[in-house]
Each structure stands twice: as structure tokens, then as C-alpha cells.
Design a protein around this motif. Structure first.
Motif, PDB file in Angstrom:
ATOM      1  N   SER A   1      -6.632 -12.411   2.212  1.00  0.00           N
ATOM      2  CA  SER A   1      -6.574 -10.894   2.659  1.00  0.00           C
ATOM      3  C   SER A   1      -4.900 -10.237   2.432  1.00  0.00           C
ATOM      4  O   SER A   1      -4.417 -10.987   2.908  1.00  0.00           O
ATOM      5  CB  SER A   1      -7.119 -10.568   3.987  1.00  0.00           C
ATOM      6  N   ALA A   2      -4.958  -9.215   2.093  1.00  0.00           N
ATOM      7  CA  ALA A   2      -3.445  -8.926   2.181  1.00  0.00           C
ATOM      8  C   ALA A   2      -3.397  -7.151   1.973  1.00  0.00           C
ATOM      9  O   ALA A   2      -4.546  -6.702   1.390  1.00  0.00           O
ATOM     10  CB  ALA A   2      -2.873  -9.394   0.797  1.00  0.00           C
ATOM     11  N   THR A   3      -2.446  -6.608   2.073  1.00  0.00           N
ATOM     12  CA  THR A   3      -1.849  -5.219   2.015  1.00  0.00           C
ATOM     13  C   THR A   3      -0.715  -5.146   1.441  1.00  0.00           C
ATOM     14  O   THR A   3      -0.023  -6.294   1.255  1.00  0.00           O
ATOM     15  CB  THR A   3      -1.974  -4.478   3.292  1.00  0.00           C
ATOM     16  N   PHE A   4      -0.355  -4.187   0.520  1.00  0.00           N
ATOM     17  CA  PHE A   4       0.815  -3.943  -0.273  1.00  0.00           C
ATOM     18  C   PHE A   4       1.267  -2.476  -0.176  1.00  0.00           C
ATOM     19  O   PHE A   4       0.451  -1.706  -0.267  1.00  0.00           O
ATOM     20  CB  PHE A   4       0.551  -4.469  -1.516  1.00  0.00           C
TER      21      PHE A   4
ATOM     22  N   ARG B   1      -2.567  -9.912  -6.076  1.00  0.00           N
ATOM     23  CA  ARG B   1      -1.547 -11.037  -6.025  1.00  0.00           C
ATOM     24  C   ARG B   1      -1.420 -11.568  -4.715  1.00  0.00           C
ATOM     25  O   ARG B   1      -1.486 -12.982  -4.684  1.00  0.00           O
ATOM     26  CB  ARG B   1      -0.216 -10.693  -6.700  1.00  0.00           C
ATOM     27  N   ARG B   2      -1.128 -10.847  -3.755  1.00  0.00           N
ATOM     28  CA  ARG B   2      -0.816 -11.583  -2.364  1.00  0.00           C
ATOM     29  C   ARG B   2      -2.095 -11.862  -1.752  1.00  0.00           C
ATOM     30  O   ARG B   2      -2.054 -12.927  -1.102  1.00  0.00           O
ATOM     31  CB  ARG B   2      -0.421 -10.195  -1.563  1.00  0.00           C
TER      32      ARG B   2
ATOM     33  N   ILE C   1     -11.933  -7.687  -4.065  1.00  0.00           N
ATOM     34  CA  ILE C   1     -12.092  -6.183  -3.941  1.00  0.00           C
ATOM     35  C   ILE C   1     -10.663  -5.705  -3.450  1.00  0.00           C
ATOM     36  O   ILE C   1      -9.976  -6.189  -2.789  1.00  0.00           O
ATOM     37  CB  ILE C   1     -12.928  -5.938  -2.748  1.00  0.00           C
ATOM     38  N   ALA C   2     -10.449  -4.439  -4.216  1.00  0.00           N
ATOM     39  CA  ALA C   2      -8.947  -3.949  -4.354  1.00  0.00           C
ATOM     40  C   ALA C   2      -8.862  -2.525  -4.155  1.00  0.00           C
ATOM     41  O   ALA C   2      -9.812  -1.772  -4.654  1.00  0.00           O
ATOM     42  CB  ALA C   2      -8.222  -4.464  -5.438  1.00  0.00           C
ATOM     43  N   TYR C   3      -7.949  -2.132  -3.813  1.00  0.00           N
ATOM     44  CA  TYR C   3      -7.374  -0.632  -3.955  1.00  0.00           C
ATOM     45  C   TYR C   3      -5.817  -0.380  -3.735  1.00  0.00           C
ATOM     46  O   TYR C   3      -5.249  -1.301  -3.500  1.00  0.00           O
ATOM     47  CB  TYR C   3      -8.232  -0.036  -2.529  1.00  0.00           C
TER      48      TYR C   3
ATOM     49  N   GLY D   1      -0.183   2.952  -0.424  1.00  0.00           N
ATOM     50  CA  GLY D   1      -0.676   1.565   0.103  1.00  0.00           C
ATOM     51  C   GLY D   1      -1.683   1.120  -0.751  1.00  0.00           C
ATOM     52  O   GLY D   1      -2.477   1.641  -1.379  1.00  0.00           O
ATOM     53  N   GLY D   2      -1.778  -0.361  -0.725  1.00  0.00           N
ATOM     54  CA  GLY D   2      -2.885  -0.907  -1.574  1.00  0.00           C
ATOM     55  C   GLY D   2      -3.431  -2.300  -0.581  1.00  0.00           C
ATOM     56  O   GLY D   2      -2.845  -2.522   0.428  1.00  0.00           O
ATOM     57  N   ALA D   3      -4.765  -2.928  -0.865  1.00  0.00           N
ATOM     58  CA  ALA D   3      -5.090  -3.743  -0.099  1.00  0.00           C
ATOM     59  C   ALA D   3      -6.310  -4.442  -0.825  1.00  0.00           C
ATOM     60  O   ALA D   3      -6.586  -3.979  -1.916  1.00  0.00           O
ATOM     61  CB  ALA D   3      -5.800  -3.117   1.183  1.00  0.00           C
ATOM     62  N   ALA D   4      -6.314  -5.820  -0.656  1.00  0.00           N
ATOM     63  CA  ALA D   4      -7.196  -6.728  -1.456  1.00  0.00           C
ATOM     64  C   ALA D   4      -7.940  -7.613  -0.449  1.00  0.00           C
ATOM     65  O   ALA D   4      -7.122  -8.184   0.497  1.00  0.00           O
ATOM     66  CB  ALA D   4      -6.437  -7.212  -2.576  1.00  0.00           C
ATOM     67  N   LEU D   5      -9.228  -7.946  -0.889  1.00  0.00           N
ATOM     68  CA  LEU D   5      -9.730  -9.043  -0.187  1.00  0.00           C
ATOM     69  C   LEU D   5     -10.299 -10.139  -1.349  1.00  0.00           C
ATOM     70  O   LEU D   5     -10.819  -9.754  -2.389  1.00  0.00           O
ATOM     71  CB  LEU D   5     -11.135  -8.609   0.556  1.00  0.00           C
ATOM     72  N   VAL D   6     -10.230 -11.424  -0.853  1.00  0.00           N
ATOM     73  CA  VAL D   6     -10.826 -12.314  -1.667  1.00  0.00           C
ATOM     74  C   VAL D   6     -12.074 -12.851  -1.047  1.00  0.00           C
ATOM     75  O   VAL D   6     -11.857 -13.438   0.331  1.00  0.00           O
ATOM     76  CB  VAL D   6      -9.660 -13.371  -2.107  1.00  0.00           C
ATOM     77  N   LEU D   7     -13.343 -12.953  -1.638  1.00  0.00           N
ATOM     78  CA  LEU D   7     -14.383 -13.729  -1.202  1.00  0.00           C
ATOM     79  C   LEU D   7     -14.932 -14.811  -1.948  1.00  0.00           C
ATOM     80  O   LEU D   7     -14.813 -14.760  -3.129  1.00  0.00           O
ATOM     81  CB  LEU D   7     -15.712 -12.567  -0.999  1.00  0.00           C
TER      82      LEU D   7
END
Lengths: 383, 120
Positions: free
Chosen positions: A15-18, A37-38, A109-111, A211-217
Motif C-alpha cells: 500500500s502506498a501513496t505518492f 512502484r512504492r 489497483i492504482a490511481y 496525488g496517487g495511491a496504489a494497493l497490491v493484493l
């Protein structure tokens, strides 16, 4: 049948934000790619292992294709599902089912968005439909205003009560280093801010940020190899009743009244068992509507419920502990950030950590209160 | 043959405000459709009475000297709901629950006027 869900068999492992706040000089895709990437680094999973890609970008109808190209991967499945700010919770539903079925092994999942740096206004390809458009409603703001005005009429909800939502959000933001809007904010400040579309004034509205964010499942069996405590996904449901709010049977009841109970039934929890709540608060009325529809209080009692600091720091129900879309960040579609904050709370790493929180709810909203989706996360080891 | 939306447009251009309802009766349908929502059955056209009630209202503020304008949701007497604008009212006089009547304004566009006491 229906609503069969692999409770606890998949988990968030990254999980990360950027770039939350301001990220001048970056495109939406660049922000999203950095968040990916994060999140992959957080999960200790390499980019070529990603075989499911889920994204909705504000300005790119084929965002999933663009991101696959940008990342240089060939996903088994790419999903551009666009349900506004609820897209990402819908993505999660699909990802969880596909992971559990063995179709996918690792979903991202990303934005990402640069709405603040690229003009400072909410940018969306969505428009009022041809039946509403001739009357020139502000999109989406006036639709939320129509819901708020009706809620006030039907239940006696006041602008002061709506203002309490913004004040509570600011309270959380003030102690979150990532939050964009900080400083004192009073009910009076909200009431005296510029009126835009009655009864919604400027301080009833979410921010416009980058802003961006992503989750890895992944599946829980694989999640055990990841370095971070894995956050099990206990339930998730999406519900759609209409596109234009004009066609709602009752504009004071959203499809959250369906998605919430369905997700909670899958998870086997009740509202009383949820320790921390992350709601898509595009406008102050959202928080009131969703607390009612998700069952934290009765329909019509949301205004009284949010008063007296109940959802603010120190209150009995922690809501939007990062500051929400109202005071933390709102890069066009906020859904991802409700989930990344829920994951932080479950890992025990949130800036405003709720001690002992075991169950978190993240709720997304899209369109004009149209698309609703709810996800229930558990603390590591609870599933 | 044309789609339901174009049928509606052409009627409006001739000064007629049409609605649909399921064949055999039921709540009016708007916007126009090719099938009855929820059931998939057939629809029939009929002329709207034009009578309605304001269900919700917002006033959109503009930079002075531009005046604010209203956007309303109207519950039509026959059971459908549509977006609209109420003419000849102020922020003080336009109220949820107010009785209104449709008229076809230039555009053509369906707009609403308040119904005075004793009229209807």
C-alpha cells in the motif's frame, strides 16, 4: 446464491501513496506509476509479477491500457471500470474474486491525478445527461446540493450539522503530516464561506489536490511471504441504482444502503463492530448520508450523529482519520485514499492511529451519489 | 420509427409534453425509454398534465451582478420526476412542496411556474 465472497482468503500486501497535496510537473500517469512502484516495494513484489491491473484515471478513458504500456507489463486482465470515486472498491471486488479463483496471482489497483497543479479545478469527463443539462446544474456539486436540501427539508438537518463534518475532518488533518489543508476551522468558518449552490458553501466541498495511491493484493497463502503484515479483505460489495441523482427514488437514501449491509454480511460484522470508518466525503452531506445508509445511525439522524465531535478526534466513532477528501486530499477521485487509510489503520501505522482497531470500513462514492461500494478490512491475523 | 427520446423531442417541438407509462397502467416514466424500467415490458405515451410538486431545490450563485438561478427536482403528478427550473420566484418564495405547472418555453424546454392559490 449471489454474494459468495472468499472472506479473508485475499489480502492487501502492499500500500502506498505518492504526491499527496501538490506535485507540480508530474502527469496523472506519472503520479500513478510512482504510487505503483512504492506499493510494490512495500510488498516486496517485482513488477513482472503483476498480472492484474486495475485503474480509473480522471482524464484517460483507456487508463488501464495506458498504465500497462507505461509499466511495460502484459497483464492477464486489465480493468478500467469507471464508477467515479467508487471505481477502486469495485476494482477490488473483481480482483479479489479473480485472485481467489486462481485466474490472477497478483493484482494492483492504482490511481493518480494532478488536478491541483494542472489547473486547480475538479476535472472530470462526466457531464449531466441530456435531460438534466438544459437546466445548467453544476456538475457534480448541484446534485449533492439537491440531496442536502431535501435531507434538510425531510429531517430537519441543519447547515451547522453539515459544518460539523468539515470541522471534524480538519481536526484529523491537523495531526496528519500528509494532509493538505491544515489550521483551525470552526463551524462559523464553514457557515460564512462563499455560498456556491445552496445549501453547499465552499467549505462544505472537498479539496482539489494532486496525488496517487496504489494497493497490491494477493492470496493469503502467498501474502505470508510478504514483509508487511498482510491486511485481510473480509467483504466487499458494489451497488448501482442510477446515474443521475434526478432519478433516485429518494435522494436521501443512496445505494450505500445496499453495498454496506452486503459487504458487512460477507465479513460477518455489524456496524457496532467496526472500529474505524473511511468514507468518500466529496461534500459534507456525503458523510451524513453514508453514516445513515451504512447503519451507524438511523436514517435522518445523521446530522445529530455527527454533532458534538462524535466523529472528530476523541469522538466515539473515528471517521476519516486522515482528514478525508475535505481536508487531507482529493485528487478528483478519492476512493483509493479511503482504502489506503483503512489499510494503515489495520497495520497500526496511521498518523492518527486508533488503538486496538481490528475492523476498518472503506466506502467509495461515484457520480452524483450514484455508484456506491464498501470494503471491510481486518487487522493482520484476524481472518 | 425512431427511438423514444426522439419521439419525445419531436412532440415537444410541436408543443406537447409527453410521458410514458407501462401498458395496462402504472407510474409514469421519464426520461423516455424503449422499455419499462424494472420489468422490461411495453410502454405507451400519454400527454402530461403538467402539474407537479417541487421535490428539492438549489440556487446556484453567480458573481454579481449576475443573479442566482434555481435548479429544481419536480415530482410530476403522474409519478415521474424530472429536473427543471421554476420561473418568477425568489430564494425566499421557492419552497420544497410548492405546487408548480409545466410550460414549454423557448428551446423548446419544459420549465415550471408556481401555481397560485385557488388555481390548479
Amino acid at each position: 446464491m449471489g454474494d459468495t465472497f472468499p472472506r479473508g482468503r485475499t489480502a492487501v500486501v502492499g500500500s502506498a501513496t505518492f504526491g499527496v497535496g501538490e506535485m507540480p510537473g508530474y502527469s496523472a500517469l506519472e503520479i500513478a506509476a510512482n504510487a505503483v512502484r512504492r506499493a510494490l516495494a512495500d510488498a516486496d513484489i517485482s513488477l513482472p509479477e503483476v498480472d492484474g491491473l486495475f485503474i480509473a484515471l480522471p482524464d484517460d478513458l483507456f487508463g488501464g491500457l495506458s498504465l500497462a504500456q507505461y509499466l511495460g507489463i502484459h497483464p492477464r486482465f486489465t480493468d478500467n471500470n469507471r464508477a467515479g470515486g467508487a471505481s477502486f472498491m469495485s476494482h477490488l471486488v473483481t480482483a479479489v474474486m479473480m485472485l481467489d479463483a486462481g485466474y490472477l496471482d497478483c493484482a494492483v489497483i492504482a490511481y493518480g491525478a494532478n488536478q491541483r497543479s494542472s489547473g486547480g479545478k475538479l476535472s472530470t469527463p462526466a457531464r449531466p445527461d441530456r435531460w438534466d443539462a438544459p437546466y445548467a446544474p453544476m456538475y457534480p456539486l448541484s446534485f449533492y446540493a439537491l440531496a442536502a436540501a431535501r435531507h434538510m427539508h425531510q429531517y430537519g438537518t441543519t447547515r451547522e450539522q453539515l459544518a460539523e463534518v468539515a470541522v471534524a475532518a480538519r481536526g484529523w488533518a491537523n495531526t496528519n503530516p500528509e494532509a493538505f489543508a491544515k489550521g483551525p476551522l470552526s463551524v462559523e468558518d464553514v457557515l460564512s464561506s462563499r455560498m456556491i449552490s445552496t445549501p453547499i458553501s465552499a467549505r462544505d466541498c472537498c479539496l482539489v489536490t494532486d496525488g496517487g495511491a496504489a494497493l497490491v493484493l494477493t492470496r493469503m497463502d502467498r501474502a505470508r511471504d510478504c514483509p508487511q503484515p498482510s491486511v485481510p479483505i473480509l467483504g466487499a460489495a458494489a451497488a448501482t441504482w442510477y446515474n443521475s441523482l434526478t432519478q433516485a427514488e429518494d435522494v436521501t437514501v443512496t445505494a450505500a444502503a445496499e453495498s454496506g449491509p452486503r459487504a458487512m454480511a460477507m465479513a460477518g460484522v455489524t456496524p457496532a463492530e467496526i472500529d474505524v470508518v473511511q468514507l468518500y466525503d466529496a461534500f459534507t452531506i456525503n458523510t451524513v448520508l453514508f453514516l445513515e445508509d451504512l447503519g451507524f445511525c438511523a436514517k435522518g439522524e445523521g446530522g445529530a450523529f455527527v454533532s458534538g465531535g462524535r466523529i472528530a478526534p476523541g469522538g466515539t466513532l473515528p471517521v476519516n482519520t486522515n482528514g478525508g477528501g475535505l481536508s487531507c486530499c482529493h485528487p478528483g477521485m478519492y476512493g483509493m485514499f479511503a482504502m489506503t487509510e483503512a489499510v494503515r489503520q489495520m497495520r497500526g501505522t496511521a498518523a492518527n492511529q486508533i488503538d486496538g482497531a481490528k475492523i476498518a470500513l472503506a466506502h467509495g462514492n461515484g457520480g452524483t451519489l450514484s455508484a456506491q461500494a464498501t470494503v471491510i478490512f481486518g487487522a493482520p491475523g484476524t481472518a | 420509427m425512431t427511438g423514444a427520446a426522439q419521439v419525445w423531442d419531436e412532440a415537444l417541438a410541436q408543443g406537447r409534453f409527453l410521458l410514458q407509462r407501462p401498458q395496462g397502467g402504472g407510474k409514469a416514466v421519464f426520461p423516455p425509454r424503449e422499455l419499462a424500467p424494472g420489468t422490461g415490458g411495453d410502454l405507451e405515451w400519454f400527454e402530461a398534465s403538467g402539474r407537479g410538486t417541487v421535490y428539492s431545490v438549489t440556487w446556484i450563485q453567480r458573481r454579481p451582478p449576475e443573479a442566482p438561478y434555481n435548479v429544481v427536482l419536480v415530482d410530476l403528478e403522474e409519478g415521474a420526476r424530472m429536473m427543471g427550473r421554476v420561473e418568477g420566484v425568489t430564494e425566499e418564495s421557492l419552497r420544497i412542496g410548492m405546487a408548480v405547472r409545466a410550460r414549454i418555453a423557448e428551446g423548446p424546454l419544459v420549465v415550471f411556474n408556481p401555481v397560485q392559490e385557488g388555481q390548479g
